[in-house]
Design a protein around this motif. Structure first.
Motif, PDB file in Angstrom:
ATOM      1  N   LYS A  52       0.836  -1.210   0.000  1.00  0.00           N
ATOM      2  CA  LYS A  52       0.000   0.000   0.000  1.00  0.00           C
ATOM      3  C   LYS A  52       0.865   1.252   0.000  1.00  0.00           C
ATOM      4  CE  LYS A  52      -3.868  -1.518   2.589  1.00  0.00           C
ATOM      5  NZ  LYS A  52      -4.093  -1.726   4.008  1.00  0.00           N
ATOM      6  N   LYS A  53       1.894   1.246   0.838  1.00  0.00           N
ATOM      7  CA  LYS A  53       2.754   2.430   0.941  1.00  0.00           C
ATOM      8  C   LYS A  53       3.507   2.672  -0.364  1.00  0.00           C
ATOM      9  CE  LYS A  53       3.256   2.327   5.956  1.00  0.00           C
ATOM     10  NZ  LYS A  53       4.159   2.165   7.110  1.00  0.00           N
ATOM     11  N   ILE A  54       3.989   1.607  -0.964  1.00  0.00           N
ATOM     12  CA  ILE A  54       4.743   1.795  -2.213  1.00  0.00           C
ATOM     13  C   ILE A  54       3.810   2.280  -3.321  1.00  0.00           C
ATOM     14  CG2 ILE A  54       6.017   0.559  -4.040  1.00  0.00           C
ATOM     15  CD1 ILE A  54       7.519  -0.901  -1.849  1.00  0.00           C
ATOM     16  N   MET A  55       2.612   1.741  -3.350  1.00  0.00           N
ATOM     17  CA  MET A  55       1.663   2.173  -4.383  1.00  0.00           C
ATOM     18  C   MET A  55       1.265   3.646  -4.217  1.00  0.00           C
ATOM     19  SD  MET A  55       1.341  -0.008  -6.653  1.00  0.00           S
ATOM     20  CE  MET A  55       2.091  -1.605  -6.849  1.00  0.00           C
ATOM     21  N   SER A  56       1.362   4.149  -2.988  1.00  0.00           N
ATOM     22  CA  SER A  56       0.981   5.544  -2.761  1.00  0.00           C
ATOM     23  C   SER A  56       2.187   6.489  -2.852  1.00  0.00           C
ATOM     24  CB  SER A  56       0.365   5.690  -1.367  1.00  0.00           C
ATOM     25  OG  SER A  56       1.392   5.626  -0.394  1.00  0.00           O
ATOM     26  N   MET A  57       3.327   5.958  -3.235  1.00  0.00           N
ATOM     27  CA  MET A  57       4.553   6.745  -3.209  1.00  0.00           C
ATOM     28  C   MET A  57       4.549   7.948  -4.148  1.00  0.00           C
ATOM     29  SD  MET A  57       7.980   4.574  -3.262  1.00  0.00           S
ATOM     30  CE  MET A  57       8.838   4.298  -1.778  1.00  0.00           C
ATOM     31  N   TYR A  58       5.229   8.976  -3.703  1.00  0.00           N
ATOM     32  CA  TYR A  58       5.404  10.182  -4.514  1.00  0.00           C
ATOM     33  C   TYR A  58       6.288   9.865  -5.717  1.00  0.00           C
ATOM     34  CZ  TYR A  58       6.848  14.939  -5.710  1.00  0.00           C
ATOM     35  OH  TYR A  58       7.093  16.106  -6.371  1.00  0.00           O
ATOM     36  N   THR A  59       5.831  10.280  -6.913  1.00  0.00           N
ATOM     37  CA  THR A  59       6.679  10.022  -8.097  1.00  0.00           C
ATOM     38  C   THR A  59       6.995  11.336  -8.802  1.00  0.00           C
ATOM     39  OG1 THR A  59       4.723   9.506  -9.429  1.00  0.00           O
ATOM     40  CG2 THR A  59       5.885   7.644  -8.432  1.00  0.00           C
ATOM     41  N   ASP A  60       6.511  11.471 -10.019  1.00  0.00           N
ATOM     42  CA  ASP A  60       6.760  12.699 -10.778  1.00  0.00           C
ATOM     43  C   ASP A  60       5.403  13.334 -11.067  1.00  0.00           C
ATOM     44  OD1 ASP A  60       7.178  14.662 -12.617  1.00  0.00           O
ATOM     45  OD2 ASP A  60       7.916  13.322 -14.205  1.00  0.00           O
ATOM     46  N   PRO A  61       5.108  14.466 -10.437  1.00  0.00           N
ATOM     47  CA  PRO A  61       3.777  15.071 -10.589  1.00  0.00           C
ATOM     48  C   PRO A  61       3.481  15.521 -12.028  1.00  0.00           C
ATOM     49  CG  PRO A  61       5.235  16.513  -9.310  1.00  0.00           C
ATOM     50  CD  PRO A  61       5.982  15.225  -9.528  1.00  0.00           C
TER      51      PRO A  61
END
Ligand code: TRP
Length: 354
Positions: free
Chosen positions: A221-230
């Motif tokens: 869950k945490k990895i799927m919600s991770m910040y990437t490139d907006p």
């Protein structure tokens, strides 16, 4: 000369991936290398109190958590001594004597302390105990004559301050203490793993941690919600790697063999990065890959933790025995320190009888 390691963590929460890549993993490798005769791993509860003095229950509740984290990452109590800082009163005594060797101005210059003072909003009401924790850290290190300190980058000012204390002590009194060296992670990205929200540091207070004791579902869950490139809105959009947390984590964890196991469309992380930057590679795919890698790393840790959790009495005994052993070593150093400082009156009447 035999090499001795000392390092530790404040028991203010469960340990997380930042601790793991920044120091824990390294400790286990060093332990298993067989090159170190003495390895001390300290639960720094007294230091934790320097900014949690009004919440002793929190510190107490985290002693076992941190001990379990240590054991589950592979710290082996037959090879490393795990102990609790406050139980070794010799450390407090050393701290008091070292206080004479440090100026207030020097303490106020310590960049880590400065930063923490700001973060905690102490303003002008800085507790003296907090300001002095680098001195107590010098006591921790020197009590064991440790020369190798595996830590994250933020601890460098503490090691520098310890070295200064050692030099001053040895110069004024006698050559008793040993100058330590910090050992930082080899991999630059492991120095400071960002939180899952992309903020500079994984930290309990920011709520952006992946804990070593998180379940596989929580980690996913945490990895799927991770910040990437907006700016990477559509899969076809070109994506950015810099500041993209998923790629930062891949830089920290990904090894060539992971591609065969989890993603044989690519042969290397560079290929993945190129595709992402070109456009056409979606975040979810990259996150799934990262999740497989992180889980592969955490699974044996979870398994070991479950074993230890079945017998918490044994963990308690490990702490008692480790602390007993550490106390003996610290007491021997303190005796040498006191002798060098001419505080050993009762060893020989002639020292004070005229
Ligand atoms: N300051 C360290 C931290 O916040 C904990 C610590 C206390 C430590 N004493 C130490 C680390 C001695 C290395 C050596 O994580």
């Amino acid at each position: 000369m035999a090499k001795t390691i000392l390092t530790g963590d404040r028991p203010t929460g469960r340990l997380h991936l930042g601790h793991y890549v920044g120091s824990l993993k390294r400790r286990v490798d060093l332990q298993n290398s067989g090159e170190y005769k003495n390895i001390y791993i300290m639960i720094a509860d007294a230091q934790a109190l320097t900014d949690n003095f009004d919440n002793p229950e929190k510190v107490r509740q985290n002693i076992m958590e941190v001990a379990l984290d240590y054991l589950s990452v592979g710290i082996n109590p037959d090879l490393s001594t795990i102990f609790i800082q406050s139980m070794i009163t010799e450390l407090t005594e050393l701290t008091f004597y070292y206080m004479n060797l440090v100026t207030l101005a020097r303490l106020q210059l310590n960049p880590t302390v400065k930063n923490e003072i700001q973060m905690r909003d102490f303003k002008s009401s800085i507790p003296v105990g907090f300001l002095c924790y680098p001195i107590s850290q010098a006591a921790d290190i020197t009590a064991f004559k440790a020369d190798v300190i595996p830590v994250g980058e933020d601890q460098l000012p503490m090691i520098e301050q310890t070295r200064e204390i050692v030099r001053k002590f040895n110069h004024i009194y006698d050559e008793v203490l040993v100058e330590p060296k910090a050992m930082l992670p080899d991999n630059q990205v492991c120095m400071r793993l960002p939180g899952i929200d992309g903020k500079a540091k994984m930290s309990k207070s920011l709520g952006n941690c992946i804990y070593l004791s998180d379940s596989a579902e929580d980690v996913q869950k945490k990895i799927m919600s991770m910040y990437t490139d907006p700016t990477h809105l559509k899969v076809t959009d070109p994506g950015h790697i810099e500041g993209n947390t998923v790629f930062t984590y891949l830089d920290a964890f990904c090894k060539p063999e992971h591609f065969e196991r989890y993603w044989n469309d690519y042969a290397s992380l560079n290929e993945v990065k190129e595709h992402y930057q070109r456009g056409g590679l979606g975040d979810v795919k990259v996150k799934r890959f990262l999740n497989s890698i992180v889980n592969e790393e955490l699974e044996p840790i979870r398994t070991r933790r479950k074993e230890y959790e079945k017998d918490l009495n044994a963990v308690y005994d490990i702490l008692v025995q480790g602390t007993d052993k550490a106390k003996e070593v610290a007491a021997a150093t303190l005796a040498e320190v006191k002798q060098a400082m001419k505080l050993n009156y009762f060893e020989d009447k002639a020292l004070i009888l005229k």
